[in-house]
Design an enzyme around this catalytic site. Structure first.
Site, PDB file in Angstrom:
ATOM      1  N   SER A 136       0.810  -0.801  -0.379  1.00  0.00           N
ATOM      2  CA  SER A 136      -0.396   0.445  -0.173  1.00  0.00           C
ATOM      3  C   SER A 136       0.922   0.983   0.429  1.00  0.00           C
ATOM      4  O   SER A 136       1.943   1.823   0.590  1.00  0.00           O
ATOM      5  CB  SER A 136      -1.408   0.068   1.370  1.00  0.00           C
ATOM      6  N   GLY A 141      -4.608   3.639   9.422  1.00  0.00           N
ATOM      7  CA  GLY A 141      -4.884   5.141  10.182  1.00  0.00           C
ATOM      8  C   GLY A 141      -4.178   7.107  10.173  1.00  0.00           C
ATOM      9  O   GLY A 141      -4.906   6.913  11.544  1.00  0.00           O
ATOM     10  N   LEU A 144      -7.409   8.372   6.015  1.00  0.00           N
ATOM     11  CA  LEU A 144      -7.411   8.164   3.734  1.00  0.00           C
ATOM     12  C   LEU A 144      -7.539   7.359   3.192  1.00  0.00           C
ATOM     13  O   LEU A 144      -7.382   6.803   2.101  1.00  0.00           O
ATOM     14  CB  LEU A 144      -5.835   8.406   3.525  1.00  0.00           C
ATOM     15  N   GLY A 145      -8.579   6.783   3.991  1.00  0.00           N
ATOM     16  CA  GLY A 145      -9.073   4.975   3.843  1.00  0.00           C
ATOM     17  C   GLY A 145      -8.886   4.202   3.365  1.00  0.00           C
ATOM     18  O   GLY A 145      -8.485   3.127   2.743  1.00  0.00           O
ATOM     19  N   SER A 147      -8.224   1.480   4.834  1.00  0.00           N
ATOM     20  CA  SER A 147      -8.972  -0.151   5.203  1.00  0.00           C
ATOM     21  C   SER A 147     -10.047  -0.355   4.109  1.00  0.00           C
ATOM     22  O   SER A 147      -9.675  -1.221   3.760  1.00  0.00           O
ATOM     23  CB  SER A 147      -9.795  -0.187   7.003  1.00  0.00           C
ATOM     24  N   GLU A 193     -15.407  -3.902   5.900  1.00  0.00           N
ATOM     25  CA  GLU A 193     -15.645  -2.813   6.421  1.00  0.00           C
ATOM     26  C   GLU A 193     -16.068  -2.804   8.061  1.00  0.00           C
ATOM     27  O   GLU A 193     -15.930  -2.017   9.277  1.00  0.00           O
ATOM     28  CB  GLU A 193     -15.622  -1.535   5.585  1.00  0.00           C
ATOM     29  N   ASP A 204     -16.006   5.059   2.825  1.00  0.00           N
ATOM     30  CA  ASP A 204     -15.034   5.028   2.092  1.00  0.00           C
ATOM     31  C   ASP A 204     -14.549   3.671   0.492  1.00  0.00           C
ATOM     32  O   ASP A 204     -13.896   4.143  -0.195  1.00  0.00           O
ATOM     33  CB  ASP A 204     -14.328   4.762   3.343  1.00  0.00           C
TER      34      ASP A 204
END
Length: 387
Positions: A136, A141, A144-145, A147, A193, A204
């Site tokens: 990634s 955390g 910025l989305g 997860s 999510e 998100d």
């Protein structure tokens, strides 16, 4: 066969916190991605393991497929076309499987992500040996989305090789699913999510799946398309924040000052709708783009002022604002506030020299700076491991 997927992160352009109180907000994708790859071993390998490698974190998890079959309920299995919530019984089983790996205390938040992985994999692909690798470009955390892009990219590679959707496996390079497949991916990602966050809004994962921008109010999502290329400097202050506590503090302030806070939320609603209109309206030449960017800068500044009225700014955010203001750039927090990430609009006429100076000043404060295009592609996949 190997399949890869990339799913973008997201930012909130306008309306955070106020959206909880009925105002409009606008979210957009950014060209920073989470990548997932899925590879089935040849039958001749006699491999009996399901592996998950989180490459950036130097962590790997593996489970015996035989053990997974024995552990899960008899009626569980492959249901790729029916996105399903994880039952309490399945959650207990998966949580136990995750605990066996003794995730380090410093990385214990990853347990929810690994739980989501196991649920999505077994639901969509059943019990097959495979290796899944995750990388990634998104800081974890930070609002910025990360997860959501994790869940979207996983759902995409699982569905792509589930045998239930019609895809051209000879397609070379990155391409986009059709609308039906995207909708299916989005629904599965939302279930992932839910395992990570409990009660996600769905914003998100929807932005990560479909890309571009979304306007949302009171649970209703409307996809919108930008007519101009927007670039932002995203500054990660690396200051952790408690989203629940920040949301609660805004609600408490509303109780103490109902008339004033209602006026604040109404002003935010107006800003969000104006911003969406400006972004969607045609920009015929460079002059028109510059004029629109000036308006967007004003809207961002006003939104930040209102967020300060809500009490969700932070010393680190104010440091970024003061630094960028020296270069006549407009800045606002994005997400929960109290630290986290901060957005600075980079006008098209701004020189790279100025951008580099701003980044150098912010990085000297210990912050991480990322440059991103706003409102681009959503989920994309490719076969054969091509880049």
């Amino acid at each position: 066969m190997e399949v890869r997927a990339r799913a973008p992160g997201k930012i909130i352009l306008a309306g955070e916190h106020a959206v909880v109180h009925g105002s409009t907000a606008v979210a957009a994708s950014i060209d920073l991605y989470t990548y997932a790859s899925l590879h089935f071993p040849p039958l001749s390998d006699n491999d009996d393991t399901l592996k998950l490698e989180l490459k950036d974190l130097d962590l790997e998890f593996s489970w015996s497929v035989k053990k997974l079959k024995k552990t899960f309920p008899v009626d569980s299995g492959c249901i790729p076309l029916s996105p399903t919530a994880c039952s309490p019984e399945s959650f207990r089983i998966i949580a136990a499987l995750v605990r066996e790996h003794n995730i380090p205390e410093a990385k214990i938040g990853l347990a929810a992500g690994v739980t989501a992985f196991l649920w999505l994999y077994t639901c969509i692909l059943g019990f097959k040996p495979a290796k899944v690798i995750i990388t990634s470009e998104l800081p974890l955390g930070s609002g910025l989305g990360s997860s959501a892009s994790f869940c979207v990219s996983l759902s995409a590679v699982f569905i792509a090789l589930s045998g239930t959707v019609n895809l051209d496996l000879n397609n070379k390079g990155w391409f986009t699913f059709g609308d039906n497949e995207l909708d299916l991916v989005n629904k599965w990602a939302f279930e992932g999510e839910r395992l990570i966050h409990g009660k996600p809004s769905g914003i998100d994962n929807t932005v990560s799946t479909f890309g571009n921008m979304i306007k949302f109010r009171s649970g209703a999502l409307t996809r919108i398309k930008s007519s101009m290329l927007l670039k932002m400097l995203i500054t990660n202050t690396k200051v952790g924040r408690n989203t629940k506590a920040l949301v609660a503090s805004v609600a408490e302030r509303k109780l103490r000052h109902p008339d004033a806070m209602t006026a604040v939320f109404n002003a935010v609603d107006s800003i969000s709708n104006k911003l969406a209109t400006i972004i969607e309206s045609p920009a015929v030449d460079e002059i028109a783009i510059t004029e629109k960017e000036v308006i967007l800068e004003e809207l961002m500044e006003m939104n930040q002022g209102l967020l300060q009225c809500m009490g969700v700014s932070h010393a680190s955010i104010e440091t970024v604002i003061r630094t960028t203001l020296k270069y006549k750039l407009s800045t606002k927090l994005t997400g929960a506030g109290g630290g986290g990430c901060v957005l600075t609009l980079l006008p098209t006429i701004l020189s790279k020299t100025i951008v580099d100076k701003v980044k150098a000043e912010l990085e000297s404060c210990g912050y991480q700076c990322l440059t991103a295009a706003i409102g681009g592609n959503g989920l994309q996949i490719c076969f054969g491991g091509s880049s």
